[in-house]
Design a protein around this motif. Sequence first.
Motif, PDB file in Angstrom:
ATOM      1  N   SER A 239       0.817  -1.213   0.000  1.00  0.00           N
ATOM      2  CA  SER A 239       0.000   0.000   0.000  1.00  0.00           C
ATOM      3  C   SER A 239       0.850   1.261   0.000  1.00  0.00           C
ATOM      4  N   LEU A 240       2.125   1.127   0.358  1.00  0.00           N
ATOM      5  CA  LEU A 240       3.015   2.278   0.404  1.00  0.00           C
ATOM      6  C   LEU A 240       3.435   2.734  -0.989  1.00  0.00           C
ATOM      7  N   VAL A 241       3.504   1.800  -1.937  1.00  0.00           N
ATOM      8  CA  VAL A 241       4.142   2.109  -3.222  1.00  0.00           C
ATOM      9  C   VAL A 241       3.236   1.922  -4.434  1.00  0.00           C
ATOM     10  N   ASN A 242       2.032   1.399  -4.248  1.00  0.00           N
ATOM     11  CA  ASN A 242       1.189   1.165  -5.423  1.00  0.00           C
ATOM     12  C   ASN A 242       0.432   2.422  -5.826  1.00  0.00           C
ATOM     13  N   GLY A 243      -0.254   2.339  -6.962  1.00  0.00           N
ATOM     14  CA  GLY A 243      -1.033   3.475  -7.448  1.00  0.00           C
ATOM     15  C   GLY A 243      -2.389   3.604  -6.803  1.00  0.00           C
ATOM     16  N   GLY A 244      -2.727   2.677  -5.922  1.00  0.00           N
ATOM     17  CA  GLY A 244      -3.966   2.781  -5.163  1.00  0.00           C
ATOM     18  C   GLY A 244      -5.233   2.462  -5.924  1.00  0.00           C
ATOM     19  N   MET A 245      -5.123   1.858  -7.125  1.00  0.00           N
ATOM     20  CA  MET A 245      -6.322   1.535  -7.901  1.00  0.00           C
ATOM     21  C   MET A 245      -7.079   0.398  -7.230  1.00  0.00           C
ATOM     22  N   ALA A 246      -8.233   0.713  -6.679  1.00  0.00           N
ATOM     23  CA  ALA A 246      -8.979  -0.206  -5.819  1.00  0.00           C
ATOM     24  C   ALA A 246     -10.141  -0.808  -6.598  1.00  0.00           C
ATOM     25  N   VAL A 247      -9.859  -1.873  -7.332  1.00  0.00           N
ATOM     26  CA  VAL A 247     -10.804  -2.404  -8.300  1.00  0.00           C
ATOM     27  C   VAL A 247     -11.404  -3.720  -7.815  1.00  0.00           C
TER      28      VAL A 247
ATOM     29  N   TYR B 132     -16.488  -7.782  -0.138  1.00  0.00           N
ATOM     30  CA  TYR B 132     -15.999  -6.678  -0.966  1.00  0.00           C
ATOM     31  C   TYR B 132     -16.472  -5.324  -0.423  1.00  0.00           C
ATOM     32  N   PRO B 133     -17.761  -5.169  -0.059  1.00  0.00           N
ATOM     33  CA  PRO B 133     -18.162  -3.892   0.551  1.00  0.00           C
ATOM     34  C   PRO B 133     -17.395  -3.586   1.844  1.00  0.00           C
ATOM     35  N   ARG B 134     -17.155  -4.602   2.662  1.00  0.00           N
ATOM     36  CA  ARG B 134     -16.411  -4.385   3.912  1.00  0.00           C
ATOM     37  C   ARG B 134     -14.974  -3.936   3.606  1.00  0.00           C
ATOM     38  N   ALA B 135     -14.354  -4.567   2.632  1.00  0.00           N
ATOM     39  CA  ALA B 135     -12.984  -4.204   2.256  1.00  0.00           C
ATOM     40  C   ALA B 135     -12.923  -2.781   1.710  1.00  0.00           C
ATOM     41  N   ASN B 136     -13.842  -2.444   0.823  1.00  0.00           N
ATOM     42  CA  ASN B 136     -13.840  -1.103   0.244  1.00  0.00           C
ATOM     43  C   ASN B 136     -14.058  -0.031   1.306  1.00  0.00           C
ATOM     44  N   ALA B 137     -14.911  -0.320   2.277  1.00  0.00           N
ATOM     45  CA  ALA B 137     -15.126   0.629   3.365  1.00  0.00           C
ATOM     46  C   ALA B 137     -13.874   0.760   4.225  1.00  0.00           C
ATOM     47  N   GLY B 138     -13.271  -0.360   4.558  1.00  0.00           N
ATOM     48  CA  GLY B 138     -12.077  -0.335   5.392  1.00  0.00           C
ATOM     49  C   GLY B 138     -10.888   0.347   4.743  1.00  0.00           C
ATOM     50  N   LEU B 139     -10.798   0.239   3.430  1.00  0.00           N
ATOM     51  CA  LEU B 139      -9.688   0.838   2.696  1.00  0.00           C
ATOM     52  C   LEU B 139      -9.909   2.306   2.366  1.00  0.00           C
ATOM     53  N   GLY B 140     -11.143   2.783   2.519  1.00  0.00           N
ATOM     54  CA  GLY B 140     -11.436   4.180   2.197  1.00  0.00           C
ATOM     55  C   GLY B 140     -11.494   4.449   0.712  1.00  0.00           C
TER      56      GLY B 140
ATOM     57  N   ALA C 282     -10.565  -8.337   0.723  1.00  0.00           N
ATOM     58  CA  ALA C 282     -11.885  -8.947   0.922  1.00  0.00           C
ATOM     59  C   ALA C 282     -11.768 -10.419   1.293  1.00  0.00           C
ATOM     60  N   LEU C 283     -10.845 -11.134   0.651  1.00  0.00           N
ATOM     61  CA  LEU C 283     -10.650 -12.544   0.991  1.00  0.00           C
ATOM     62  C   LEU C 283     -10.148 -12.683   2.426  1.00  0.00           C
ATOM     63  N   ALA C 284      -9.259 -11.779   2.837  1.00  0.00           N
ATOM     64  CA  ALA C 284      -8.784 -11.805   4.223  1.00  0.00           C
ATOM     65  C   ALA C 284      -9.922 -11.535   5.196  1.00  0.00           C
ATOM     66  N   GLU C 285     -10.814 -10.607   4.856  1.00  0.00           N
ATOM     67  CA  GLU C 285     -11.986 -10.338   5.707  1.00  0.00           C
ATOM     68  C   GLU C 285     -12.840 -11.598   5.847  1.00  0.00           C
ATOM     69  N   ARG C 286     -13.062 -12.282   4.745  1.00  0.00           N
ATOM     70  CA  ARG C 286     -13.851 -13.522   4.765  1.00  0.00           C
ATOM     71  C   ARG C 286     -13.182 -14.576   5.630  1.00  0.00           C
ATOM     72  N   ASN C 287     -11.888 -14.784   5.405  1.00  0.00           N
ATOM     73  CA  ASN C 287     -11.201 -15.881   6.083  1.00  0.00           C
ATOM     74  C   ASN C 287     -11.041 -15.637   7.575  1.00  0.00           C
TER      75      ASN C 287
END
Length: 548
Positions: free
Chosen positions: A161-169, A193-201, A534-539
């Motif tokens: 997350s420090l070096v990527n372009g942040g494209m949250a697809v 996926y909704p939980r991940a998108n919310a958590g990531l902002g 999202a997969l981490a949230e599920r697991n």
Amino acid sequence: MTDHGVPGNGSNGFSRRGFLARTGSILGAVALSAQVVPAHAAQASPAAAAIGDGARVPVLVIGTGYGGSVAALRLAQAGVDVHMIEMGMAWDTPGSDGKIFAHTTNPDYRSYWLRTKTKAPLSNFLGFPIDKNVPRYTGILDAEEMGGIIVYQGRGVGGGSLVNGGMAVTPKRQNFGAVLPSVDAAEMYDTYYPRANAGLGVGLIDPAWFDSVDCYQYARVGRKHAQRSGFPFVFVPDVYDWDYMKQEAAGTVPKSAVGGEILYGNNYGKKSLQLTYLAQAKATGRVNISALHQVTSVAPAAGGGYTVAMNQLNTDGSVAAVKSVTADRVFFAAGSVGTSKLLVRLKATGVLPALNDEVGKGWGDNGNVMCGRANHLWDPTGKVQASIPCGGIDNWEAGGAFAEVAPLPTGIETYASFYLSITRNPHRAEFSWNAAAGKVDLNWQTAWKQPSIDMAKSIFDKINKKEGTIYRSDLFGLNKIWGDHLTYHPLGGAVLNKATDNYGRLHGYSGLYVIDGALIPGNTSVNPFVTITALAERNIEKIIATDL
């Protein structure tokens, strides 16, 4: 146009020689200047916060990227104390220039992980090599060379997350079955996926602002060319603070994305994990992080749990201390390459012999391939380019490619369009233990990139034909069109429901888990970090409910 992809002589007198003369200042910044800042300028968090030799913890998480950060937060919220181990630095202390991160066009000691020369994704510009010598230091970007491919990885608290372009697809739902066939798509799209998108902002650019602001002229040119050739251009969500970027463009706050920061970190604006999941995790009071610690072994402990050996590192990469701690449970979250290499070595050397034969398999590059196009003089892409991409060209169904319209933030007008394509590349590599060399190898072959090139060409050959333009051949070496030597999106090596069960529990050992991109078999059809999250949230939800 010349074969170098810059305007040739014409009635306007615009020559390559004149173009080079006018770009001397930027080439000097990129290729020649080497302002070395003292190595003590940006250190890790105080050693007093580091884990102690002989400590015992309920949960140890190896890595602080997306999967590890999700696990730490949710475990802490469930009342479990967690210690996170991070090989890179904390990146919380400014250097002597007052900035935590180095600028894209002026890499310094902060930029690369234990290299003495930079290894930029673009090796050349206008025919000139741009890599330069830097002091060896535990910098933020690892350009790890293995198996005929360079794997770019973030090193530090917050990982990629420090070096990527942040494209949250989020992948299209119809493509999900090919990404994670053993996972219920409905629960992912309805809950995780909704939980991940919310958590990531995650947020989307304001289309009206996009249409008017100078710093996205390059993306508007990319949109125009795509649409003129019949390809859909789609806006893509991101984790950048779009309100902050508007202020950057207006000149009312310090510039980051609009100032071209991206490859070696963003000093402002970007919602990295440090500001989202990790900030929430620390706020629970149950999560501690030891930066500059590298795990070397995880072995069953005589009294239950696991003995975890690690080296505490100095900023030159040397070992400051050797430690051994005990953890009841261990989560592998060192990234696809880090997790896979560690597990393969531990299995092969007899430390974790009961790991199954799927460990190390199913690794892919997310079909990454890069290219540039040389535009006509009437299609300038802009001197100022926001470094955060916000859109792409979707030809996945017809041609197997999704292409980010990417920035080329050089500070000069290049008349170039630049793209990172994600393709449906079928090739998968395997990590294996090389006993003679004492290291883990990857059997990726550069020739395996050819399907990715062919899929990307399904977009750009058509655009070039329509526009009367050509590919740039000066960005990845001399007379080399395709950036087929790298990946930003390593995936696989400990695939879900193969090396692990369907929730990331490693076969053969109770209390060992994989929770990062190693679980995903090589391709997500889009930028992968939202799917990893999202997969981490599920697991972790399942693991907390059933294992703790």
